[in-house]
Each structure stands twice: as C-alpha cells, then as structure tokens.
Design a protein around this motif. Structure first.
Motif, PDB file in Angstrom:
ATOM      1  N   LEU A 255      43.298  28.312  38.170  1.00 28.47           N
ATOM      2  CA  LEU A 255      42.064  29.030  37.836  1.00 28.47           C
ATOM      3  C   LEU A 255      42.333  30.018  36.696  1.00 28.47           C
ATOM      4  N   ALA A 256      43.438  30.751  36.787  1.00 26.77           N
ATOM      5  CA  ALA A 256      43.776  31.735  35.751  1.00 26.77           C
ATOM      6  C   ALA A 256      44.001  31.052  34.408  1.00 26.77           C
ATOM      7  N   THR A 257      44.702  29.936  34.414  1.00 26.98           N
ATOM      8  CA  THR A 257      44.962  29.198  33.166  1.00 26.98           C
ATOM      9  C   THR A 257      43.650  28.732  32.535  1.00 26.98           C
ATOM     10  N   ALA A 258      42.755  28.192  33.370  1.00 28.85           N
ATOM     11  CA  ALA A 258      41.469  27.695  32.862  1.00 28.85           C
ATOM     12  C   ALA A 258      40.653  28.819  32.236  1.00 28.85           C
ATOM     13  N   VAL A 259      40.694  30.003  32.842  1.00 26.42           N
ATOM     14  CA  VAL A 259      39.942  31.141  32.305  1.00 26.42           C
ATOM     15  C   VAL A 259      40.532  31.597  30.969  1.00 26.42           C
ATOM     16  N   VAL A 260      41.857  31.648  30.890  1.00 31.35           N
ATOM     17  CA  VAL A 260      42.508  32.107  29.655  1.00 31.35           C
ATOM     18  C   VAL A 260      42.176  31.180  28.484  1.00 31.35           C
ATOM     19  N   VAL A 261      42.192  29.862  28.715  1.00 37.35           N
ATOM     20  CA  VAL A 261      42.004  28.923  27.594  1.00 37.35           C
ATOM     21  C   VAL A 261      40.534  28.634  27.301  1.00 37.35           C
ATOM     22  N   ASN A 262      39.637  29.134  28.147  1.00 36.87           N
ATOM     23  CA  ASN A 262      38.218  28.841  27.958  1.00 36.87           C
ATOM     24  C   ASN A 262      37.509  30.042  27.337  1.00 36.87           C
ATOM     25  N   LYS A 263      37.353  30.007  26.011  1.00 37.70           N
ATOM     26  CA  LYS A 263      36.776  31.145  25.284  1.00 37.70           C
ATOM     27  C   LYS A 263      35.321  31.408  25.661  1.00 37.70           C
ATOM     28  N   ARG A 264      34.639  30.390  26.153  1.00 38.20           N
ATOM     29  CA  ARG A 264      33.222  30.556  26.476  1.00 38.20           C
ATOM     30  C   ARG A 264      32.993  31.162  27.857  1.00 38.20           C
ATOM     31  N   ARG A 265      34.071  31.285  28.634  1.00 36.05           N
ATOM     32  CA  ARG A 265      33.896  31.799  29.996  1.00 36.05           C
ATOM     33  C   ARG A 265      34.612  33.127  30.217  1.00 36.05           C
ATOM     34  N   ARG A 266      34.659  33.921  29.158  1.00 32.83           N
ATOM     35  CA  ARG A 266      35.317  35.222  29.261  1.00 32.83           C
ATOM     36  C   ARG A 266      34.588  36.139  30.242  1.00 32.83           C
ATOM     37  N   ASN A 267      33.352  35.803  30.554  1.00 28.03           N
ATOM     38  CA  ASN A 267      32.563  36.633  31.469  1.00 28.03           C
ATOM     39  C   ASN A 267      33.133  36.670  32.882  1.00 28.03           C
ATOM     40  N   VAL A 268      33.998  35.699  33.236  1.00 27.43           N
ATOM     41  CA  VAL A 268      34.549  35.666  34.602  1.00 27.43           C
ATOM     42  C   VAL A 268      35.921  36.341  34.673  1.00 27.43           C
ATOM     43  N   LEU A 269      36.416  36.831  33.534  1.00 28.34           N
ATOM     44  CA  LEU A 269      37.756  37.420  33.494  1.00 28.34           C
ATOM     45  C   LEU A 269      37.886  38.608  34.446  1.00 28.34           C
ATOM     46  N   LYS A 270      36.867  39.439  34.463  1.00 33.60           N
ATOM     47  CA  LYS A 270      36.904  40.631  35.325  1.00 33.60           C
ATOM     48  C   LYS A 270      37.002  40.237  36.791  1.00 33.60           C
ATOM     49  N   ASP A 271      36.237  39.222  37.195  1.00 29.95           N
ATOM     50  CA  ASP A 271      36.285  38.737  38.585  1.00 29.95           C
ATOM     51  C   ASP A 271      37.650  38.143  38.905  1.00 29.95           C
ATOM     52  N   LEU A 272      38.214  37.433  37.939  1.00 27.28           N
ATOM     53  CA  LEU A 272      39.540  36.835  38.132  1.00 27.28           C
ATOM     54  C   LEU A 272      40.593  37.914  38.372  1.00 27.28           C
ATOM     55  N   ILE A 273      40.570  38.964  37.557  1.00 23.21           N
ATOM     56  CA  ILE A 273      41.546  40.061  37.692  1.00 23.21           C
ATOM     57  C   ILE A 273      41.435  40.684  39.082  1.00 23.21           C
ATOM     58  N   LYS A 274      40.208  40.836  39.551  1.00 25.29           N
ATOM     59  CA  LYS A 274      39.990  41.420  40.878  1.00 25.29           C
ATOM     60  C   LYS A 274      40.635  40.560  41.965  1.00 25.29           C
ATOM     61  N   VAL A 275      40.460  39.241  41.863  1.00 28.81           N
ATOM     62  CA  VAL A 275      41.043  38.322  42.851  1.00 28.81           C
ATOM     63  C   VAL A 275      42.572  38.350  42.775  1.00 28.81           C
ATOM     64  N   ILE A 276      43.109  38.347  41.547  1.00 24.22           N
ATOM     65  CA  ILE A 276      44.568  38.393  41.368  1.00 24.22           C
ATOM     66  C   ILE A 276      45.149  39.647  42.016  1.00 24.22           C
ATOM     67  N   GLN A 277      44.455  40.775  41.847  1.00 23.05           N
ATOM     68  CA  GLN A 277      44.912  42.034  42.462  1.00 23.05           C
ATOM     69  C   GLN A 277      44.870  41.945  43.992  1.00 23.05           C
ATOM     70  N   GLN A 278      43.801  41.358  44.505  1.00 23.81           N
ATOM     71  CA  GLN A 278      43.661  41.251  45.964  1.00 23.81           C
ATOM     72  C   GLN A 278      44.759  40.383  46.575  1.00 23.81           C
ATOM     73  N   GLU A 279      45.169  39.333  45.844  1.00 21.08           N
ATOM     74  CA  GLU A 279      46.104  38.355  46.397  1.00 21.08           C
ATOM     75  C   GLU A 279      47.539  38.519  45.899  1.00 21.08           C
ATOM     76  N   GLN A 280      47.839  39.618  45.214  1.00 22.49           N
ATOM     77  CA  GLN A 280      49.161  39.748  44.592  1.00 22.49           C
ATOM     78  C   GLN A 280      50.302  39.751  45.609  1.00 22.49           C
ATOM     79  N   TYR A 281      50.010  40.134  46.851  1.00 26.53           N
ATOM     80  CA  TYR A 281      51.072  40.156  47.863  1.00 26.53           C
ATOM     81  C   TYR A 281      51.267  38.784  48.513  1.00 26.53           C
ATOM     82  N   CYS A 282      50.306  37.895  48.311  1.00 21.46           N
ATOM     83  CA  CYS A 282      50.408  36.532  48.854  1.00 21.46           C
ATOM     84  C   CYS A 282      50.903  35.544  47.794  1.00 21.46           C
ATOM     85  N   TYR A 283      50.502  35.794  46.541  1.00 17.01           N
ATOM     86  CA  TYR A 283      50.916  34.861  45.487  1.00 17.01           C
ATOM     87  C   TYR A 283      50.949  35.557  44.135  1.00 17.01           C
TER      88      TYR A 283
END
Length: 443
Positions: A255-283
């Motif tokens: 999911l993170a890779t797809a967001v980084v390479v998809n210039k048209r979907r930068r609007n979901v970056l903030k949501d992605l960062i939030k999920v990454i922070q929530q799950e940093q202890y699991c993955y």
C-alpha cells in the motif's frame, strides 16, 4: 539484508500453492537463497499437486541424477489414470459445451439449463459435478488454460453457492498464472462483490477471505495498467484496511509503495502515515520507515538512509521488482518511479520548513550528486511553477516568502467555488420563488 525483508514466508500461507511458484522463481533468479533451499521448497509444494513431471525434473536438478524415486513413477501412473477417468465422466457435458450450436440453447436461467440438459441430452448433476472435478484436476496438473475454461462453464451451471465460490477462486488463480491481467481483474472484482455481500458462517471466515483476496490481488495490481489505483481503492476500503490491521500488517509495504509512486493519489498520504504510525509496533520495513522518518520525525538523514534500503527491498520483492528488458539494458520501472517520487517528497518537505536551501545539502539528503540535484531542482521549479529561484553564485535555492503552497491554493479555489455555487443557486432559486408567489397571488 537481501532476505531480511523478504515477505514470501508471510505471503505464501495466504496463496494457492500454484501461486507460490512465481515467487520462488523470482527468489531463485535473484539468488536471495541457496539454490538447494528453493528446489526443496518447490518439491514440497509440488507434492500436493498433480504436476508430477515438473517434480521429477526438479528432483533430478536437486540431486544431480537421472533417476527418480519409484513413488514418483507410481504417482504419475495414478495421475494419468485418474485424469482419464474424470475425462470420461465429464465427456458428455464437455462434448455439449464444445458444440457452439448446442451452447446457443443455454439461457441465463440456471434451473432451466439443468432441466433442459437432463431432458434433451441426459446430462445430469453427476456430469456437472464431474466437470468441476475435471477442471480442478486440470488445474492441479498445471493446465491453467483448460481449467479456466471449464471452471467458467461450470459456474454457469452450478447452483451451489459454496462450490461456485470455490470455482471462482480457481478461475482467478488460473488467469493470474496465465498473466491475463484484464480478465483476472474482472474475476477479482466479482470475488470482492461476493465476499462483501455473502453471509459467511462467521465474521472470522469473511475476514480470512478478504485477506486472501488482498494477497492474490498483488499479482494483478502490480502488473495491470490501472493497478496502482486499484490497490489504493481496495486496501483503503474500511473493511479491508481493518483486515490489514488485524492480521496482515505486512501488506502495508505494498500500500505504501503504491501511494508513493502514484502522483494522482497524494490525497491519501496523510491517512497512510496515520496507519503506519498505528501499526509501527506490529510491522515496519524500510519503505514504511522512510515515510515515518520524513513525515513524522522530519529526520532527513534517517530518510536518506532508509531510501537506500528501500531500493534493495524493491529489487528483491517478487511483486515490486519486476524487470523489463530494453535492448541491452534491464530496468526495474517501479524502483525508478519510487526513487524519483521519494526524492520529490524529501524536496517538498525540506522546502516547506526552510526559506534558503543549500543545494549541496539538498543533494546529500536526496542521495544525488550536486549536478544531478541542480538539474532535478531546475526541472521541478519549471514543471511545478514553484515560486523559487536558484542563486548559482551561492549555490542555494531561495523560496519566495509570498509562496502559497499547493494545498492552500486548492483550499482557496474551493472557497471561491463554494461562493460561486451559492450565488448560482441563489440566482436560480430566487426568481423561481418569485414566480411561484406571483402565480399564487394571481389565483
């Protein structure tokens, strides 16, 4: 580090065993593991299939011999006999389905078809069941094309929802293995619709089906031309994101890779960062850590270090590291796009918190030479209409103090749009109300 971040062992349990073979082929080609380990893994996978000839070839390669165990020879005889038996059982229905004129008699109504086949051609439930078993056996033999055709035809006659779902999973696997990405995407969407609407025996079963679907989808989304939008749409869907956060944290890499390479979907970056922070202890892996360094900690040195690791992760990932031959050169398109966009992320983030930027410092943070960084910045300033200028004497990039970032421009545009919409509605509604009042007065 090559095998440290390999997710094959996490992904494989959620795949049909036939879908694991392309992953092993990739790992073998990249030499991430000892050749002997890969060959043993292949033989173990093949032991539960009917691909006996393939298993024999691998056995010969593994043990450097022309001889194969007697049990493999006996197994081959058994497979051939079983295939012949199933073919005979399904023959009446297969013969019917291969006759284009007779197939014209079939209708969308399954009950009508079953009754018609029974009354006119003496083809009953036993022959329909035989077609399923024959299709499944063909799949286990590695004949994916034949299996896909028979499973498609079987689903047109099947009235058992569970068996029909099983056939659809088989059809999807066959299309993926044949790399028919457009058809595979259609089957994936059909499966999603069924999984989301079906009443499963338990919520846990439905959760597991969603997790399977997301894992199988990786083959399609990283090969289909619109796949990068598809994976973002699917993985960010509430129910599927919940499945990732419950029992498939490793899918965050894709999911993170797809967001980084998809210039048209930068609007979901903030949501992605939030999920990454929530799950940093699991993955976590270099890709998720790169985004965390940059957007949570504003650690540019850390981001640069992780970006170097990201390149190796992508090159060694079976889904991300697809190679394309162009003449005498071999490229990895997704790696190139990822690095380009990641450097853009670093540049934009750095520019947001600095007014005067030393180009050599920026080059270091983007892991580029000074000349490469200068060209990169010049092109970026031109293409993005960035309100900045390069001072070639001092070797700095000077940001305008009046610079309004893109997000602010969008917000301003929306404000103007809301006002224009309001005025337009007002100009339409008020005359209409006045006319209605005049009409009422006239009565």
């Amino acid at each position: 580090m090559a095998s440290t971040h390999d997710l094959t062992w996490k992904v494989a349990p959620h795949l049909d065993r036939h879908l694991v073979f392309p992953l092993l082929e990739f790992l073998q080609e990249r030499q991430l593991y000892n050749d002997e380990e890969i060959l043993k893994a292949k033989i173990e996978l093949l032991s539960e299939t009917n691909m006996v000839d393939y298993a024999m070839d691998i056995h010969k390669s593994l043990y450097h011999t022309d001889q194969v165990p007697q049990e493999m020879i006996d197994r081959r005889v058994e497979v051939v006999a079983r295939l012949k038996s199933l073919e005979e059982s399904a023959a009446p229905l297969i013969s019917f389905l291969q006759n284009a004129a007779l197939v014209q008699e079939l209708r969308p109504d399954k009950q009508y078809n079953i009754q018609m086949l029974n009354e006119r051609y003496q083809i009953g439930a036993d022959q329909i069941e035989a077609l399923y078993q024959y299709a499944k056996f063909q799949f286990e033999c590695g004949n994916y094309s034949g299996a896909a055709d028979y499973l498609y035809q079987y689903r047109a006659l099947c009235t058992n929802p569970e068996r029909s779902l099983s056939a659809l999973w088989g059809k999807l696997a066959a299309e993926v293995l044949m790399q028919n990405w457009d058809i595979a995407l259609e089957e994936l969407n059909r499966l999603k619709e069924i999984i989301d609407s079906k009443n499963f025996a338990s919520p846990l079963t439905q959760l597991q089906n969603r997790i399977w679907l997301m894992h199988w989808s990786l083959f399609i989304f990283f090969n289909h031309e619109n796949g990068r939008n598809g994976i973002i749409d699917l993985f960010f869907h509430d129910r599927y994101l919940n499945a990732i956060q419950t029992n498939a944290h490793h899918l965050l890499r894709y999911l993170a890779t797809a967001v980084v390479v998809n210039k048209r979907r930068r609007n979901v970056l903030k949501d992605l960062i939030k999920v990454i922070q929530q799950e940093q202890y699991c993955y976590k892996d270099p890709i998720t850590e790169f985004l965390e360094c940059l957007y949570v900690n504003y650690d540019f040195e850390g981001a640069q270090t992780k970006l170097c690791e990201c390149e190796q992760v992508i090159l060694n990932d079976p889904f991300l590291g697809k190679r394309v031959e162009e003449g005498n050169f071999v490229t990895v398109p997704l790696r190139d796009e990822f690095l380009e966009n990641a450097r853009l992320f670093i540049f934009e983030t750095y520019c947001r918190i600095h007014q005067c930027i030393d180009i050599s410092t920026l080059a270091e943070k983007m892991n580029m030479s000074y000349d490469e960084a200068e060209r990169f910045i010049v092109n970026l300033v031109r293409s993005s209409k960035l309100d900045a200028k390069i001072d070639s004497v001092s070797g700095t990039l000077v940001m305008s103090t009046n610079h309004i970032n893109v997000h602010e421009q969008i917000i301003e545009s929306l404000k103007n749009l809301n006002m224009r919409t309001y005025m337009l509605a007002k100009n339409i509604v008020e005359p209409a109300q006045a006319a209605a009042q005049a009409s009422a007065a006239a009565r």
